[in-house]
Write a protein that holds these residues in place. Structure first.
Motif, mmCIF file in Angstrom:
data_model
loop_
_atom_site.group_PDB
_atom_site.id
_atom_site.type_symbol
_atom_site.label_atom_id
_atom_site.label_comp_id
_atom_site.label_asym_id
_atom_site.label_seq_id
_atom_site.Cartn_x
_atom_site.Cartn_y
_atom_site.Cartn_z
ATOM 1 N N LYS A 244 56.901 -139.356 3.263
ATOM 2 C CA LYS A 244 56.771 -138.486 2.083
ATOM 3 C C LYS A 244 58.051 -137.662 1.944
ATOM 4 N N THR A 258 55.235 -132.171 -2.571
ATOM 5 C CA THR A 258 55.285 -133.495 -1.929
ATOM 6 C C THR A 258 55.500 -134.567 -2.997
ATOM 7 N N ASP A 260 57.099 -138.987 -3.623
ATOM 8 C CA ASP A 260 57.392 -140.263 -2.960
ATOM 9 C C ASP A 260 58.855 -140.300 -2.543
ATOM 10 N N GLU A 266 65.453 -145.514 0.179
ATOM 11 C CA GLU A 266 64.484 -146.338 0.915
ATOM 12 C C GLU A 266 65.125 -147.078 2.094
#
Length: 758
Positions: A244, A258, A260, A266
């Motif tokens: 998160k 919070t 993604d 990534e």
């Protein structure tokens, strides 16, 4: 039937007694009598089950309370942001309602720096205790100083804590004091989490700091977070366990949002999470199974593995953030709760004084007998304030407790919980808690019990002072206040010593460095309104021998009445390197040449003689005295005669043992702009320093060197002028080493000159 029922009851007596102590059932003996008949046995079982149920409920209540308790310390190198971090933790947990900065420019200063001196200098001098609540957990926090001069404050805090946060600066990295603090954490076997602070600063590089922690501190560690941006672009953090992203919004970063994981991050998140799993699986078998079978690792499995590895001190999870910019503090608090142990998950041992100091593992439960350690003393507005860590049992206001070290029985008049310099009265405290009591006279390191056991806790490591100053009150009238101040500081701080120079009659104070002694002189002025005249700082030299020398001395005196007669024969020799003691006495007498009742007097004589070597009058260390023979007289021998014989024997053979003078050598770490490297290195060589390392850190050069303390006086001024005020240095005591021959001659001659002048 009655007999078998009675036997059943007797078999149940141990369980009964346990139930009785925990839930105060009727006396075990009367219940055993009751059990002589079948109806009685039924009654007995009912009583037992009620007591057991009550005890079980009580135990469950304590267990839950202890599971939700964390005792942590915050330690780091100077200026890494410990106090700023504590200030943010107190703000987010609702203990304080506005944030103040460490330097106190707004006239308030950080909550945990409650002394005026701390606020003015922007440093922490005394460790301060507080407590707060976070997500239903109670957290006791001790904020410790970073300066090596106040190392005892860190020692005693770590001695009583269950876990710690090691703060590292993302620009400075692992610095000299970080290494010292980490060594102290290892000594007291404290599980820790890392926190790389100041990610908002120019030159911030958390990955460089992480690799330094692995190489310099030998940490088995990995990041549990990845920063989103660095320096001016530092926006938030990504949690590698929960996957998160966290952003900190609001005027003081109080709203944690919070989201993604950003798409552009990534790849790095996957790489760092894999590294985290791989590092933890090396020390955790359960996680290793998942890792080796290429199964996906769930967040909860990884979370539990990190907790197991951290508590067993095999792994250090590293968090990130910027306390000053209010980013990353709340996830760090979550990490403290998730990964650091509660009091029952840490093994604490006591020494049983009735069984020759046998080690006893304490249960850590409130149901046991009281065992508490006084780890810090302060002079408060209402008398002596004693900080206690309770390891077992319960302490209540009005209880009588026993000081095991002195045997004194004391009543607890007042029990408080500390919040920096504020206090909150409480009626009772139980195992795992850190509290303070008033009006209890004791020394730092004393153990208290309820009298049912005679346990003492192992004491703290107290380093020897390396520097001394002569101090005296300017006005004759303030002598009383002056000695009151010195007595108090000695009691509070085991590294602060006060002595009297036998020759000059001056009061000598000794401590861990210039700053340490300056602070105490300033405190005498402020807190006791006594102006003190200060002499030139003096280094605490030592003397030692380098070879074996024999002695054979007869002390004989006849002057009417009973005479004095004592003869001692043997040798002195240096102790092997790394010996744990500084003075050893061995009696190798065969037969009864000297009656055994005189041996302690002989040992005392040698010890006394070793207090002052004949080179420069400083204590003699690392010496072994062996007694091989002697003679006594049936009438004229006495303890005094043998003590004097030992003193003269030591002086007689000391010069033949090739004595040398030892001086304290400091480990100095300098950080200077590279353009000044040449002149700084040249100056270190001039001060007879030995350069150990020379590393590049951006535009700066980091130099580590061993330099004699005697050559470091006034160094801060010299370094400032050499580097246009841009250089900084830290130093800490390393060891005592022999001085060069020319310095030894110089010291001996000046000592003889002062002796001759008396």
């Amino acid at each position: 039937m009655a007999t078998s029922a009675r036997w059943s009851a007797i078999r149940l007596l141990p369980a009964l007694r346990r139930a009785e102590t925990r839930a105060s059932v009727a006396s075990a003996a009367s219940l055993a009598d009751l059990a002589a008949s079948p109806p009685g046995l039924l009654l007995l079982f009912r009583s037992l089950s009620t007591a057991a149920a009550r005890a079980g409920k009580e135990e469950a209540r304590w267990k839950e309370a202890l599971d939700k308790l964390r005792n942590i310390g915050i330690s780091a190198h100077i200026d890494s942001g410990k106090t700023t971090l504590t200030e943010r933790i107190l703000y987010y947990t609702g203990r304080i309602h506005e944030i103040h900065e460490v330097r106190g420019r707004d006239g308030v200063g950080a909550k945990m720096d409650s002394m005026d001196l701390e606020r003015e200098k922007g440093i922490t001098i005394q460790s301060a205790a507080t407590y707060c609540a976070w997500n239903g957990y109670q957290v006791n926090i001790i904020d410790t100083p970073g300066h090596v001069d106040f190392t005892i404050e860190v020692e005693r805090a770590l001695r009583v804590l269950d876990g710690a946060i090691l703060v590292l600066c993302s620009v400075g990295g692992v610095q000299s004091q970080s290494i010292t603090v980490d060594r102290q954490m290892r000594r007291y076997e404290v599980p820790r989490v890392g926190f790389i602070n100041k990610l908002d600063r120019m030159g911030a590089d958390p990955w460089k700091v992480l690799s330094q922690a692995r190489s310099k501190l030998r940490h088995h560690s990995a990041a549990v977070q990845v920063p989103i941006g660095l320096e001016e672009d530092f926006q938030g953090l990504i949690d590698l366990v929960q996957l998160k992203a966290y952003y900190f919004q609001g005027s003081s970063g109080e709203n944690v949002v919070t989201a993604d994981v950003p798409l552009n991050m990534e790849a790095i998140v996957a790489e760092k999470r894999h590294e985290l799993i791989e590092t933890v699986s090396e020390v955790d078998d359960k996680l290793a199974e998942f890792f080796l079978s290429d199964e996906p690792v769930s967040s909860s499995d990884l979370d539990m593995a990190i907790r197991r590895a951290t508590i067993s001190r095999k792994f250090v999870p590293v968090f990130m953030g910027s306390a000053f910019k209010n980013k990353g503090v709340q996830p760090l608090l979550d990490g403290v709760i998730r990964y650091l142990p509660c009091p029952t998950e840490v093994e604490n041992y006591a020494l049983d004084q009735t069984k020759n100091e046998e080690k006893v593992l304490l249960s850590g439960s409130p149901a046991g007998p009281l065992v508490a350690l006084a780890f810090k003393l302060e002079e408060g507005r209402f008398g002596q304030l004693t900080y206690l860590r309770i390891y077992e049992g319960i302490i209540r206001k009005g209880d009588f407790i026993i000081n095991v070290n002195t045997g004194k029985k004391i009543k607890v008049p007042r029990l408080v919980r500390m919040h920096s310099d504020e206090m909150e009265d409480i009626q009772e405290a139980y195992a795992g808690q850190i509290v303070a009591v008033f009006g209890v006279d004791c020394a730092s390191g004393d153990t208290f019990t309820d009298g049912s056991v005679k346990y003492t806790m192992t004491s703290m490591n107290v380093p020897e002072p390396v520097m001394s100053l002569a101090v005296s009150p300017v006005s004759k009238d303030s002598g009383g206040q002056f000695s009151k101040a010195l007595n108090r500081f000695q009691k509070e701080d085991p590294t602060f010593r006060v002595g009297l120079d036998a020759e000059s009659g001056q009061t000598i104070i000794s401590g861990m460095g210039e700053l340490h002694l300056d602070i105490y002189v300033e405190r005498i002025r402020r807190e006791y309104k006594v102006d003190a005249a200060v002499g030139k700082p003096r280094v605490n030299f030592r003397e030692t021998v380098t070879q074996r020398a024999d002695f054979d001395y007869l002390h004989k005196k006849q002057s009417g009445g009973q005479g004095q007669y004592g003869r001692v024969t043997g040798y002195i020799e240096p102790l092997p390197a790394g010996s744990p003691t500084k003075f050893e006495f061995e009696n190798m007498l065969v037969g009864q040449a000297i009656p055994s009742n005189f041996i302690p007097a002989i040992e005392k004589g040698f010890k006394e003689a070793a207090n002052s070597g004949s080179l420069i009058g400083h204590p003699v260390e690392n010496i072994r005295v062996v007694l091989t023979d002697g003679a006594s007289h049936a009438v004229d021998s006495s303890e005094l005669a043998f003590k004097l014989a030992s003193i003269y024997a030591f002086r007689q053979c000391y010069s033949m043992a090739k004595p040398v003078i030892l001086e304290p050598v400091m480990l100095v770490e300098l950080k200077v702009p590279t353009e000044f490297q040449g002149s700084v290195t040249g100056d270190i060589n001039k001060r007879k320093g030995l350069i150990l390392g020379n590393d590049q850190d951006g535009d700066d050069t980091v130099i580590t060197a061993n330099v004699p303390l005697n050559n470091m006086f006034g160094y801060s001024t010299a370094l400032r002028s050499m580097t246009q005020g841009k250089g900084e240095f830290t130093m800490e005591y390393k060891e005592h080493l022999p001085v060069s021959q020319d310095v030894q001659m110089q010291l001996v001659n000046s000592y003889k000159a002062t002796r001759g002048g008396d």
